[in-house]
Scaffold this motif. Structure first.
Motif, short mmCIF file in Angstrom:
data_model
loop_
_atom_site.label_atom_id
_atom_site.label_comp_id
_atom_site.label_asym_id
_atom_site.label_seq_id
_atom_site.Cartn_x
_atom_site.Cartn_y
_atom_site.Cartn_z
N GLN A 61 -5.99 4.37 -11.19
CA GLN A 61 -6.85 5.49 -11.59
C GLN A 61 -7.84 5.84 -10.48
OE1 GLN A 61 -6.47 7.28 -14.54
NE2 GLN A 61 -7.85 8.66 -13.44
N MET A 62 -8.43 4.83 -9.85
CA MET A 62 -9.38 5.08 -8.78
C MET A 62 -8.71 5.81 -7.60
SD MET A 62 -11.36 1.41 -8.79
CE MET A 62 -12.67 1.75 -7.63
N ILE A 63 -7.48 5.43 -7.29
CA ILE A 63 -6.75 6.08 -6.20
C ILE A 63 -6.45 7.53 -6.56
CG2 ILE A 63 -4.54 6.14 -4.96
CD1 ILE A 63 -4.61 3.04 -5.05
N SER A 64 -5.99 7.76 -7.77
CA SER A 64 -5.66 9.14 -8.17
C SER A 64 -6.90 10.03 -8.25
CB SER A 64 -4.88 9.16 -9.49
OG SER A 64 -5.71 8.74 -10.55
N ASP A 65 -8.06 9.44 -8.57
CA ASP A 65 -9.31 10.20 -8.62
C ASP A 65 -9.96 10.34 -7.24
OD1 ASP A 65 -8.96 10.31 -11.36
OD2 ASP A 65 -10.47 8.78 -11.81
N PHE A 71 -9.59 -1.37 1.22
CA PHE A 71 -9.39 -2.05 2.50
C PHE A 71 -8.39 -3.18 2.34
CE2 PHE A 71 -13.53 -0.07 2.73
CZ PHE A 71 -13.45 0.60 3.94
N ASP A 72 -7.39 -3.17 3.21
CA ASP A 72 -6.34 -4.18 3.24
C ASP A 72 -6.74 -5.21 4.28
OD1 ASP A 72 -3.99 -5.63 3.88
OD2 ASP A 72 -2.73 -3.95 3.27
N VAL A 73 -6.91 -6.48 3.87
CA VAL A 73 -7.38 -7.51 4.80
C VAL A 73 -6.24 -8.35 5.36
CG1 VAL A 73 -9.70 -7.59 3.82
CG2 VAL A 73 -7.95 -9.14 2.92
N ARG A 74 -5.00 -7.87 5.24
CA ARG A 74 -3.86 -8.55 5.86
C ARG A 74 -3.84 -8.24 7.35
NH1 ARG A 74 1.12 -6.23 2.97
NH2 ARG A 74 -0.12 -4.34 3.21
N GLU A 75 -2.97 -8.91 8.06
CA GLU A 75 -2.81 -8.67 9.49
C GLU A 75 -2.12 -7.32 9.72
OE1 GLU A 75 -4.14 -10.57 11.96
OE2 GLU A 75 -5.05 -11.61 10.26
N PRO A 76 -2.32 -6.70 10.89
CA PRO A 76 -1.74 -5.37 11.15
C PRO A 76 -0.22 -5.29 10.98
CG PRO A 76 -3.40 -5.86 12.79
CD PRO A 76 -3.22 -7.11 11.97
N ASP A 77 0.50 -6.34 11.36
CA ASP A 77 1.95 -6.30 11.20
C ASP A 77 2.35 -6.29 9.73
OD1 ASP A 77 0.99 -8.98 11.19
OD2 ASP A 77 3.04 -9.71 11.43
N GLU A 78 1.60 -7.00 8.88
CA GLU A 78 1.86 -6.97 7.44
C GLU A 78 1.55 -5.58 6.88
OE1 GLU A 78 0.67 -10.91 5.29
OE2 GLU A 78 -0.80 -10.56 6.91
N PHE A 79 0.44 -5.02 7.33
CA PHE A 79 0.02 -3.70 6.88
C PHE A 79 1.05 -2.64 7.25
CE2 PHE A 79 -2.41 0.28 7.55
CZ PHE A 79 -2.98 0.42 6.29
N SER A 80 1.61 -2.74 8.46
CA SER A 80 2.59 -1.74 8.90
C SER A 80 3.90 -1.81 8.12
CB SER A 80 2.86 -1.89 10.40
OG SER A 80 3.49 -3.13 10.66
N ASN A 81 4.15 -2.95 7.47
CA ASN A 81 5.37 -3.08 6.66
C ASN A 81 5.21 -2.53 5.25
OD1 ASN A 81 6.90 -4.27 8.68
ND2 ASN A 81 6.18 -6.32 8.17
N GLY A 82 4.03 -2.05 4.91
CA GLY A 82 3.79 -1.47 3.60
C GLY A 82 2.38 -1.74 3.14
N SER A 83 1.81 -0.77 2.43
CA SER A 83 0.44 -0.93 1.95
C SER A 83 0.23 -0.07 0.71
CB SER A 83 -0.56 -0.52 3.04
OG SER A 83 -0.41 0.84 3.36
N ILE A 84 -0.86 -0.32 0.04
CA ILE A 84 -1.25 0.49 -1.11
C ILE A 84 -1.77 1.82 -0.56
CG2 ILE A 84 -2.81 0.65 -3.09
CD1 ILE A 84 -2.72 -2.41 -3.28
N PRO A 85 -1.41 2.95 -1.18
CA PRO A 85 -1.86 4.25 -0.68
C PRO A 85 -3.37 4.32 -0.51
CG PRO A 85 -0.25 4.54 -2.43
CD PRO A 85 -0.56 3.07 -2.37
N THR A 86 -3.80 5.00 0.51
CA THR A 86 -5.18 5.27 0.91
C THR A 86 -5.89 4.06 1.54
OG1 THR A 86 -6.40 4.77 -1.15
CG2 THR A 86 -5.42 6.99 -0.96
#
Length: 164
Positions: A61-65, A71-86
């Motif tokens: 709901q927060m994302i749609s609003d 903030f994604d606190v994983r490493e950049p290579d993990e982030f580049s393999n997929g993340s939650i929108p925004t």
């Protein structure tokens, strides 16, 4: 009398002889109670209250609003393999430094608005909730009193999205 070994011993140390005589970590060669490799397992963790966490439904709901600074606190290579929108990637190792930056430097570096210390829309997540809890503790220590984390992490997000 038989005494079971502590969980941290079983996770860290491989037993070459019997578990009752093996008292050092075969990985780091340090005495068992002081094994640095798994020291974080013995760190006292602060209790997480329901106000410190966000559920899947709340986050969705927060994302749609558009009412979340995620903030994604994983490493950049993990982030580049997929993340939650925004989401914006700030690895756990740089969270303290990043959120201590001046506002203009933060916004230029991370290309997103820096949350205020009283901002209730600040949410951190990681793969499965462990690193985001550490990040939450860092943020609370920096004065972000209303920061929250998504304990299910990216794996939980994907499972919800796929209906698993």
């Amino acid at each position: 009398m038989f005494r079971p070994l502590p969980l941290v011993f079983l996770l860290c140390c491989s037993v070459r002889t019997s578990p009752w005589t093996h008292r050092y970590c075969s990985v780091t060669r340090s005495p068992f109670p002081f094994c640095q490799r798994y020291l974080h397992l013995r760190e006292p963790s602060r209790q997480v209250s329901s106000t410190d966490t966000v559920t899947y439904e709340e986050l969705k709901q927060m994302i749609s609003d558009g009412a979340v600074k995620l903030f994604d606190v994983r490493e950049p290579d993990e982030f580049s393999n997929g993340s939650i929108p925004t989401a914006t990637n700030i690895p756990l190792g740089t969270v303290q430094e990043a959120f201590s930056l001046p506002v203009d430097v933060f916004e230029e570096t991370y290309k997103t608005e820096m949350p205020t210390k009283a901002d209730g829309s600040l949410v951190v997540y990681c793969r499965s909730g462990t690193r985001s809890l550490k990040a939450l503790n860092i943020l609370k220590g920096l004065g972000y009193s209303r920061a929250r984390h998504y304990p299910d992490g990216y794996l939980g997000w994907v499972a919800h999205e796929l209906g698993i």
